[in-house]
Design a protein around this motif. Structure first.
Motif: not given
Length: 51
Positions: A19-38
């Motif tokens: 679960e910790a690994s998947l939470k880290g993955t989700l946060i990283f994907v959201l960060f990269i996605g928001s960076f691309i959108l901005i």
């Protein structure tokens, strides 16, 4: 017989570590996605402003 070997490999990590690994993955994907959108919107507004 091959299925049983695969099921044993899946259970190597405890549930909390998975679960910790998947939470880290989700946060990283959201960060990269928001960076691309901005970045995309910033470039788009620069383009529209110069027309």
């Amino acid at each position: 017989m091959g299925q049983a070997g695969l099921e044993k490999d899946k259970k190597t990590l405890p549930a909390t570590e998975q679960e910790a690994s998947l939470k880290g993955t989700l946060i990283f994907v959201l960060f990269i996605g928001s960076f691309i959108l901005i970045t995309w919107f910033a470039i788009f507004y620069l383009f529209v402003g110069r027309i």
